[in-house]
Design a protein around this motif. Structure first.
Motif, PDB file in Angstrom:
ATOM      1  N   CYS A 193       0.859  -1.204  -0.123  1.00  0.00           N
ATOM      2  CA  CYS A 193      -0.282  -0.002   0.064  1.00  0.00           C
ATOM      3  C   CYS A 193       0.582   1.230  -0.411  1.00  0.00           C
ATOM      4  N   CYS A 194       1.773   1.576   0.255  1.00  0.00           N
ATOM      5  CA  CYS A 194       2.706   2.345   0.855  1.00  0.00           C
ATOM      6  C   CYS A 194       3.343   2.894  -0.721  1.00  0.00           C
ATOM      7  N   VAL A 195       4.418   1.270  -1.176  1.00  0.00           N
ATOM      8  CA  VAL A 195       4.459   1.758  -2.481  1.00  0.00           C
ATOM      9  C   VAL A 195       3.293   2.023  -3.947  1.00  0.00           C
ATOM     10  N   THR A 196       1.736   1.814  -3.593  1.00  0.00           N
ATOM     11  CA  THR A 196       0.667   1.870  -4.536  1.00  0.00           C
ATOM     12  C   THR A 196       0.847   3.631  -3.897  1.00  0.00           C
ATOM     13  N   TRP A 197       0.698   4.026  -2.756  1.00  0.00           N
ATOM     14  CA  TRP A 197       0.387   5.627  -2.864  1.00  0.00           C
ATOM     15  C   TRP A 197       1.920   6.743  -3.505  1.00  0.00           C
ATOM     16  N   SER A 198       2.783   5.832  -3.036  1.00  0.00           N
ATOM     17  CA  SER A 198       4.161   6.477  -3.257  1.00  0.00           C
ATOM     18  C   SER A 198       4.100   6.812  -4.673  1.00  0.00           C
ATOM     19  N   ALA A 199       3.736   5.545  -5.659  1.00  0.00           N
ATOM     20  CA  ALA A 199       3.574   5.970  -7.063  1.00  0.00           C
ATOM     21  C   ALA A 199       2.723   7.117  -7.513  1.00  0.00           C
ATOM     22  N   VAL A 200       1.634   7.058  -6.776  1.00  0.00           N
ATOM     23  CA  VAL A 200       0.281   8.014  -7.124  1.00  0.00           C
ATOM     24  C   VAL A 200       1.161   9.470  -6.697  1.00  0.00           C
ATOM     25  N   ALA A 201       1.547   9.607  -5.604  1.00  0.00           N
ATOM     26  CA  ALA A 201       2.187  10.496  -4.897  1.00  0.00           C
ATOM     27  C   ALA A 201       2.733  11.597  -6.100  1.00  0.00           C
ATOM     28  N   ALA A 202       3.850  10.324  -6.414  1.00  0.00           N
ATOM     29  CA  ALA A 202       4.592  10.683  -7.781  1.00  0.00           C
ATOM     30  C   ALA A 202       4.396  10.674  -8.562  1.00  0.00           C
ATOM     31  N   GLY A 203       3.538  10.472  -9.029  1.00  0.00           N
ATOM     32  CA  GLY A 203       2.589  11.278 -10.103  1.00  0.00           C
ATOM     33  C   GLY A 203       1.730  12.159 -10.323  1.00  0.00           C
ATOM     34  N   LEU A 204       1.217  12.960  -9.335  1.00  0.00           N
ATOM     35  CA  LEU A 204       0.516  13.454  -9.465  1.00  0.00           C
ATOM     36  C   LEU A 204       1.369  14.794  -9.113  1.00  0.00           C
ATOM     37  N   ILE A 235       7.358  11.893 -19.144  1.00  0.00           N
ATOM     38  CA  ILE A 235       7.455  10.056 -20.464  1.00  0.00           C
ATOM     39  C   ILE A 235       8.522   9.134 -19.104  1.00  0.00           C
ATOM     40  N   ILE A 236       8.927   9.509 -17.813  1.00  0.00           N
ATOM     41  CA  ILE A 236       9.139   8.615 -17.323  1.00  0.00           C
ATOM     42  C   ILE A 236       8.319   8.502 -16.251  1.00  0.00           C
ATOM     43  N   CYS A 237       8.266   9.689 -15.591  1.00  0.00           N
ATOM     44  CA  CYS A 237       6.753   8.563 -14.578  1.00  0.00           C
ATOM     45  C   CYS A 237       5.800   7.772 -14.937  1.00  0.00           C
ATOM     46  N   LEU A 238       5.274   8.414 -16.550  1.00  0.00           N
ATOM     47  CA  LEU A 238       4.619   7.858 -17.426  1.00  0.00           C
ATOM     48  C   LEU A 238       5.154   5.986 -16.863  1.00  0.00           C
ATOM     49  N   LEU A 239       6.795   5.864 -17.787  1.00  0.00           N
ATOM     50  CA  LEU A 239       7.181   4.403 -17.215  1.00  0.00           C
ATOM     51  C   LEU A 239       7.659   4.413 -15.864  1.00  0.00           C
ATOM     52  N   LEU A 265      11.909  -0.722 -14.621  1.00  0.00           N
ATOM     53  CA  LEU A 265      11.949  -0.015 -12.728  1.00  0.00           C
ATOM     54  C   LEU A 265      13.684   0.437 -12.460  1.00  0.00           C
ATOM     55  N   THR A 266      14.254  -0.737 -13.000  1.00  0.00           N
ATOM     56  CA  THR A 266      15.666  -0.255 -12.590  1.00  0.00           C
ATOM     57  C   THR A 266      15.966   0.446 -13.679  1.00  0.00           C
ATOM     58  N   THR A 267      15.963   0.363 -15.008  1.00  0.00           N
ATOM     59  CA  THR A 267      16.664   1.706 -16.041  1.00  0.00           C
ATOM     60  C   THR A 267      15.585   3.144 -15.832  1.00  0.00           C
ATOM     61  N   MET A 268      14.366   3.006 -15.155  1.00  0.00           N
ATOM     62  CA  MET A 268      13.443   4.082 -14.702  1.00  0.00           C
ATOM     63  C   MET A 268      14.217   5.153 -13.545  1.00  0.00           C
ATOM     64  N   MET A 269      14.655   3.744 -12.327  1.00  0.00           N
ATOM     65  CA  MET A 269      14.873   4.661 -11.489  1.00  0.00           C
ATOM     66  C   MET A 269      16.630   5.126 -12.095  1.00  0.00           C
ATOM     67  N   VAL A 270      17.522   4.959 -13.321  1.00  0.00           N
ATOM     68  CA  VAL A 270      18.319   5.471 -13.444  1.00  0.00           C
ATOM     69  C   VAL A 270      18.323   6.540 -13.937  1.00  0.00           C
ATOM     70  N   PHE A 271      16.980   7.021 -14.833  1.00  0.00           N
ATOM     71  CA  PHE A 271      16.827   7.806 -15.775  1.00  0.00           C
ATOM     72  C   PHE A 271      16.183   9.365 -14.532  1.00  0.00           C
ATOM     73  N   GLY A 272      15.969   8.996 -13.509  1.00  0.00           N
ATOM     74  CA  GLY A 272      15.206   9.393 -12.489  1.00  0.00           C
ATOM     75  C   GLY A 272      16.372  10.033 -12.090  1.00  0.00           C
ATOM     76  N   VAL A 273      17.227   9.472 -11.361  1.00  0.00           N
ATOM     77  CA  VAL A 273      18.664  10.355 -10.955  1.00  0.00           C
ATOM     78  C   VAL A 273      19.475  11.430 -11.674  1.00  0.00           C
ATOM     79  N   LEU A 274      19.190  10.732 -13.212  1.00  0.00           N
ATOM     80  CA  LEU A 274      19.707  11.871 -14.131  1.00  0.00           C
ATOM     81  C   LEU A 274      18.563  13.487 -13.872  1.00  0.00           C
ATOM     82  N   THR A 275      17.638  12.337 -13.978  1.00  0.00           N
ATOM     83  CA  THR A 275      16.080  14.368 -14.179  1.00  0.00           C
ATOM     84  C   THR A 275      16.321  14.969 -12.826  1.00  0.00           C
TER      85      THR A 275
END
Length: 543
Positions: free
Chosen positions: A87-98, A225-229, A242-252
């Motif tokens: 549940c924590c992961v889900t709400w964290s993802a929702v918060a990050a997307g919003l 795009i990074i958020c959607l992926l 998820l690993t790829t998006m984590m690398v791009f997340g650090v870059l962003t």
């Protein structure tokens, strides 16, 4: 700013940004006056960028500490401990997307506002440059007509009127008036340098703004795009995505903090200029145009006299005097010297064109046109431009927060996916509720020796006797049991065989072994059966 300045008022956010501490790289406070050529002032803007870099370092340090704690701490394996984490992961993802969606919306608005402000500034600079170019063209054209065209006509008329001393004296007087007009035009400021400077500033600003707008547009699209992926990777439970998006997340995240530093330095420097733009403009143009002229165009008050009023008045009187003299010569000299009519008409046409140029020059030199361009440029830079940059700063902050939350949620999701796969590996392959066993059963229909989940040794037959006597079983209970077996997801063709007619009960639902293996839903379904249905499961259930 000066007390008589009423047309331009700096917005409140420029005063707020102007009050930011101005500290050089030696941590010494400096003057807040806009001085882009001063080294200490440049260092104060660089210091703001360093503050953003320090924020980036602190952010990455917190993420590193969080990931280290996540890797070192051992999670409990019980099922009850997995539900809150998921549940924590889900709400964290929702918060990050919003937050990302809000940040992208704010970024698009700020990028558009900044582009509109810079476009308005460059448009005003081009208009002012056109005005100054028109003044220079009129001045140079009038001086050329007076020097070449009028001089040639007067030289030919001097030869024609050589026998009349009074006419020759009139021609000499007209030559003096022409020289006086040239002298007054030379007294005007040299507009060529100002014209070139404004055009250069406008061109450079337009080029820089184009690449800035394009860079932010690509950054906004990249964040989205990074958020959607990342959300897609969480939904699909794809570890490599998820690993790829984590690398791009650090870059962003790095790009967000970098843009924040650049935007903050730009906003503060532009606000320093917007607080008192007149002082900076007068200091930059003192070697090109006199201070009285610059002051006249910056303020354009009715109390200020036009610095060009006197030379323009002398220009007008000289043209009027010359036209009177030409009218007299056309009236009295042409009957005596018919060959002089062509030159006299040529001089009259030249004077008429010079008078038209004088009216255009008077209109262009009026302060209202250039002052309007100046005010439009200030409104574009200090209102729309700085406001847009502030929105871009807010976008950078929101994007950094969103990707920080995303980088915290992805490792947890990645570990939950790994734990779920490990649970599948540890599950008993003979368990009929195991999806892997059901897949194997469906792929191998000939495998009839698969043991039931509740088979054990009984007194009625050996373990290898799987087929019960036909008369002991009725069709209705078998159908009911097969329905319940299908409800559990098993294969009714094999699971019902060892349970019917041989006295073997299903495992006790109260035993600790099967309480841990089977879900509460399966146990509740069995408890909901009637006593008659339980007897068909096994005669020894009460035992």
């Amino acid at each position: 700013m000066s007390s008589d300045r009423v047309d331009y008022i700096a917005p409140w956010w420029t005063y707020w940004l102007h009050n930011f501490p101005h500290i050089n790289l030696r941590f010494q406070p400096i003057d807040k006056t806009f001085q882009p050529e001063d080294e200490n002032y440049q260092q104060s803007l660089i210091f703001l960028g360093c503050v953003a870099a320090a924020g980036l370092g602190l952010n990455l340090l917190c993420l590193a500490i969080y990931l280290s704690c996540l890797c070192c701490c051992r999670k409990e394996e019980e099922e009850e401990s997995k539900k809150p984490n998921s549940c924590c992961v889900t709400w964290s993802a929702v918060a990050a997307g919003l937050i990302t969606c809000v940040a992208v919306g704010v970024g698009f608005y700020g990028n558009s506002e900044t582009n509109d402000g810079v476009y308005q500034m460059t448009y005003s600079l081009y208009n002012a440059n056109h005005t100054l170019g028109g003044v220079d063209s009129l001045v140079s054209g009038t001086m050329g007509n007076m020097r070449s065209g009028l001089h040639q006509h007067l030289a030919r008329l001097d030869e024609i009127f050589a026998t009349r001393g009074d006419y020759v004296q009139t021609l000499q007087f007209m030559q003096q008036m022409a020289d006086n007009v040239i002298k007054q035009l030379l007294g005007l400021s040299d507009w060529e340098k100002a014209k070139v400077d404004l055009a250069s500033i406008a061109d450079q600003s337009a080029t820089i703004e184009y690449y800035r707008w394009l860079t932010y547009l690509l950054l906004l699209i990249l964040d989205l795009i990074i958020c959607l992926l990342a959300c897609l990777g969480l939904a699909k439970q794809s570890r490599w995505l998820l690993t790829t998006m984590m690398v791009f997340g650090v870059l962003t995240l790095v790009l967000s903090w970098t843009s924040l530093g650049a935007d903050l330095a730009t906003a503060v420097g532009t606000s320093d200029f917007c607080i008192s733009p007149d002082k900076y403009i007068m200091s930059k143009t003192k070697d090109v145009i006199s201070a009285d002229i610059v002051h006249y165009y910056l303020y354009c008050n009715q109390t200020l006299s036009n610095p060009f009023q006197q030379p323009l008045a002398i220009f007008q009187r000289s043209l009027t005097t010359m036209q009177i003299q030409i009218q007299g010569l056309l009236q009295f000299a042409v009957p005596l010297f018919p060959t002089a009519e062509k030159d006299l008409l040529g001089i009259q046409h030249l004077l008429n064109s010079s008078e038209a140029s004088l009216h255009q020059l008077t209109a262009l030199l009026d302060c209202r046109g250039l002052n309007k361009d100046y005010l439009d440029a200030m409104v574009g830079v200090c209102y729309d431009g700085v406001e847009g940059v502030l929105y871009l700063c807010l976008f950078s902050i929101l994007a950094a927060c969103a990707f920080t939350v995303m980088l915290c949620a992805i490792p947890r999701a990645w570990r939950q996916i790994a734990c779920r796969e490990q649970d599948y590996d540890d599950m008993d392959e003979e368990d009929p509720f195991n999806p892997r066993a059901r897949r194997l059963g469906s792929q191998n229909p000939d495998h009839t020796n698969m043991h039931s989940f509740c088979s054990y040794s009984s007194s009625m037959g050996s373990q290898t006797s799987l087929h019960p006597p036909a008369p002991a079983v009725s069709n209705a209970p078998m159908s009911e049991y097969m329905n319940h077996t299908a409800l559990f997801g098993g294969n009714p063709r094999y699971e019902n065989v060892p349970l019917i007619g041989r006295g073997s009960p299903p495992p006790s639902i109260y035993s600790q072994q099967y309480r841990n293996r089977y879900s509460p839903t399966m146990r509740a379904t069995y408890l909901s059966m009637t006593e008659e249905q339980r007897r068909h499961f096994g005669n020894d259930f009460q035992a």
